[in-house]
Design a protein around this motif. Structure first.
Motif, PDB file in Angstrom:
ATOM      1  N   LEU A 108       0.824  -1.204   0.000  1.00  0.00           N
ATOM      2  CA  LEU A 108       0.000   0.000   0.000  1.00  0.00           C
ATOM      3  C   LEU A 108       0.860   1.257   0.000  1.00  0.00           C
ATOM      4  O   LEU A 108       0.639   2.182  -0.799  1.00  0.00           O
ATOM      5  CB  LEU A 108      -0.926  -0.018   1.218  1.00  0.00           C
ATOM      6  CG  LEU A 108      -1.752   1.252   1.482  1.00  0.00           C
ATOM      7  CD1 LEU A 108      -2.705   1.506   0.324  1.00  0.00           C
ATOM      8  CD2 LEU A 108      -2.502   1.137   2.796  1.00  0.00           C
ATOM      9  N   THR A 118      -5.451   1.475  -4.589  1.00  0.00           N
ATOM     10  CA  THR A 118      -5.277   1.844  -3.189  1.00  0.00           C
ATOM     11  C   THR A 118      -6.389   1.271  -2.327  1.00  0.00           C
ATOM     12  O   THR A 118      -6.146   0.760  -1.231  1.00  0.00           O
ATOM     13  CB  THR A 118      -5.245   3.374  -3.047  1.00  0.00           C
ATOM     14  OG1 THR A 118      -4.255   3.916  -3.914  1.00  0.00           O
ATOM     15  CG2 THR A 118      -4.927   3.768  -1.618  1.00  0.00           C
ATOM     16  N   THR A 148       1.499   4.050  -3.262  1.00  0.00           N
ATOM     17  CA  THR A 148       1.053   5.440  -3.117  1.00  0.00           C
ATOM     18  C   THR A 148       2.222   6.425  -3.078  1.00  0.00           C
ATOM     19  O   THR A 148       2.235   7.402  -3.826  1.00  0.00           O
ATOM     20  CB  THR A 148       0.205   5.603  -1.846  1.00  0.00           C
ATOM     21  OG1 THR A 148       0.937   5.091  -0.716  1.00  0.00           O
ATOM     22  CG2 THR A 148      -1.104   4.861  -1.969  1.00  0.00           C
ATOM     23  N   SER A 151       1.619   6.721  -8.755  1.00  0.00           N
ATOM     24  CA  SER A 151       2.409   6.582  -7.530  1.00  0.00           C
ATOM     25  C   SER A 151       3.355   7.771  -7.390  1.00  0.00           C
ATOM     26  O   SER A 151       3.983   8.199  -8.370  1.00  0.00           O
ATOM     27  CB  SER A 151       3.220   5.281  -7.562  1.00  0.00           C
ATOM     28  OG  SER A 151       2.379   4.159  -7.680  1.00  0.00           O
TER      29      SER A 151
END
Length: 519
Positions: free
Chosen positions: A111, A376, A115, A246
């Motif tokens: 995760l 996400t 991100t 990202s």
């Protein structure tokens, strides 16, 4: 005439011939990172202080669990096969909690990487934290980048010897403290530290301290960036975790190119000039020794110190910050297309500015909503589902268990009065650090009674047994049933155990065996 059976040899060289083969491991080139100040550097100081405090201080935290359990807040008690974490106690058969936490850690890493890129590597990885700590010592003793380069290149003098010995001595002390702190998680810390210094601790404690001292000193002090480049698998895995949305540390060459150290002369000559002045400040501060302007690289840990360095230069030049910044690939591609007229020309700074200074409104900028995308949410949902399942299981788990083993040989015995007797090994597990009185009751088997070997009490269908705190108590129980009540070769019944004080209970379905014909 030329013989047609002969052909000219093709011009081709083997790419891996002994004469041209490249070494698999390149000799290390020393990296001397320069100290820098800025928002990301301050954030790294904060993370380093928190993570080191957690590691070194956690074994010394106390937690009162009563007189029958250790009072160390976090303890891995290998001797008694227990794991204590504040109010939580994990038994060996509950290792699935640890497995669940590891699954959550893996999903969380996915995760975070999807991100904000390699934020784990840049801020909280133990290798990064200890290298930062060792660099603090190195700078304090030998000076900043230029002083260390000069000292390293100079000849050996008394001053250089003293500085190097001092640096390595402090490194070894930190490494020894690191190894020492680790063993305190496996025994009572105040008692173990006295034993360690008295020389009476177990040999495995000294071996563990020695191994962790050597690895911390080697990885954090001597190898540093080579651990991330050659030993860590995550740089090679992270590419699968990233996508065009990202966040990664990015050199925005759509506004930095063409770079020039003599911008005024270039502008006077009518040449396009970007914001990058080619000062190499971003290279000087990089702990990995790379140039972020070369694009995304395996070695980059996204510590963002290059952002602080570049922003400092932009402040001095009176230009807008963010020449190096956290950016997504989608935003970068959009801005690059604007700066090159859709790829029709090389980067032209005038295409991204309105009046020669202000940036165009057409440029893409990062917004936090870009983080919240289907990928996400999938990772977050999976992470939350595992966490909630563990929490629910933890809050609803029973701390009283019973397990029963039927005697295999003989499976039954015929007594003198004709009744049939079966033997069972009943295991009562008290999983709290308090003594309990457990009531064992039979359910089923009409007119059957049970007796316990070693306990002087009449045969009955119910009996009370004291069980020590955090212990397993084994009982040898015989169950007898009159012959006239037996109606099948195998009958099922239940052992029910209950703690009247806490209302906890558990059941086990057992089998009562008998001969085919009972007279």
């Amino acid at each position: 005439m030329r013989d047609k059976t002969q052909t000219e040899p093709p011009e081709a060289d083997a790419i891996d011939s002994p004469s041209t083969r490249e070494p698999l491991y390149a000799p290390r080139k020393k990296v001397f990172p320069k100290r820098i100040s800025g928002n990301f550097r301050r954030f790294k100081w904060l993370v380093m202080a928190i993570t080191l405090a957690i590691y070194y201080l956690t074994p010394w935290l106390r937690w009162d669990r009563g007189p029958f359990a250790p009072d160390q807040a976090v303890l891995i008690d290998l001797a008694n096969r227990r794991f204590y974490f504040f109010f939580i106690e994990i038994w060996p058969q509950e290792f699935y909690y640890v497995a669940g936490l590891l699954v959550m850690a893996g999903i969380g890493l996915f995760l975070i990487t999807s991100t904000v890129g390699r934020a784990w590597c840049g801020y909280t990885c133990p290798q990064t934290v200890w290298v930062d700590l060792f660099l603090v010592v190195e700078r304090a003793i030998e000076g900043d980048r230029n002083a260390r380069i000069k000292l390293d290149a100079g000849s050996w003098t008394a001053r250089k010897l003293v500085l190097r010995v001092s640096r390595h001595a402090i490194w070894l002390a930190i490494a020894a403290a690191t190894g020492g702190a680790w063993i305190f998680y496996f025994a009572d810390a105040p008692s173990l530290i006295d034993e360690v210094f008295a020389g009476t601790a177990a040999p495995v404690a000294y071996i563990t301290i020695g191994v962790l001292t050597a690895t911390t000193y080697t990885f954090g002090g001597l190898m540093r960036e080579q651990v991330c480049t050659y030993m860590c698998p995550w740089p090679r895995i992270q590419a699968a975790m990233l996508d065009e949305n990202s966040l990664t540390v990015t050199y925005n060459d759509w506004r930095g190119e063409p770079r020039s150290r003599h911008a005024k002369k270039a502008l006077a000559a009518g040449q396009p000039v970007g914001d990058c002045v080619d000062c190499n400040a971003c290279v000087a501060v990089c702990p990995m020794g790379i140039d972020i302007r070369d694009g995304q690289q395996l070695e980059c840990i996204t510590c963002a110190l290059c952002i602080d360095a570049c922003d400092g230069v932009m402040n001095k030049l009176g230009k807008e910050r963010g020449l190096i910044s956290y950016a997504t690939l989608s935003d970068y591609n959009a801005n690059m297309a604007a700066a090159t007229a859709g790829g029709a020309c090389s980067v032209n700074p005038s295409l991204v500015r309105t009046d020669g200074s202000a940036f165009s409104n057409r440029l893409a900028h990062f917004h936090v909503r870009k983080i919240f995308r289907p990928r996400t949410f999938v990772y977050m949902s999976a992470w939350s589902a595992v966490g909630l399942a563990l929490l629910y299981s933890l809050l609803t788990r029973d701390r009283l268990e019973v397990n029963v083993l039927h005697d295999r040989n003989p499976q039954f015995v015929t007594l003198s009065d004709g009744s049939i007797r079966n033997g069972y090994t009943v295991k009562l597990l008290n999983m709290i650090p308090e003594p309990r009185t457990i009531v064992v009751t039979m359910q089923g088997l009409a007119d059957a009674e049970m007796s316990v070997v070693g306990i002087d009490m009449p045969a009955d269908r119910s009996l009370s047994v004291p069980v020590e705190p955090d212990r397993l108590k084994m009982l040898k129980i015989f169950v007898s049933q009159p012959a006239e009540q037996i109606n099948a070769r195998a009958q099922t019944f239940k052992f029910r155990v209950e703690d009247k004080a806490s209302f906890e209970s558990d059941e086990y379905t057992a089998t009562f065996n008998a001969p085919e014909i009972v007279r």
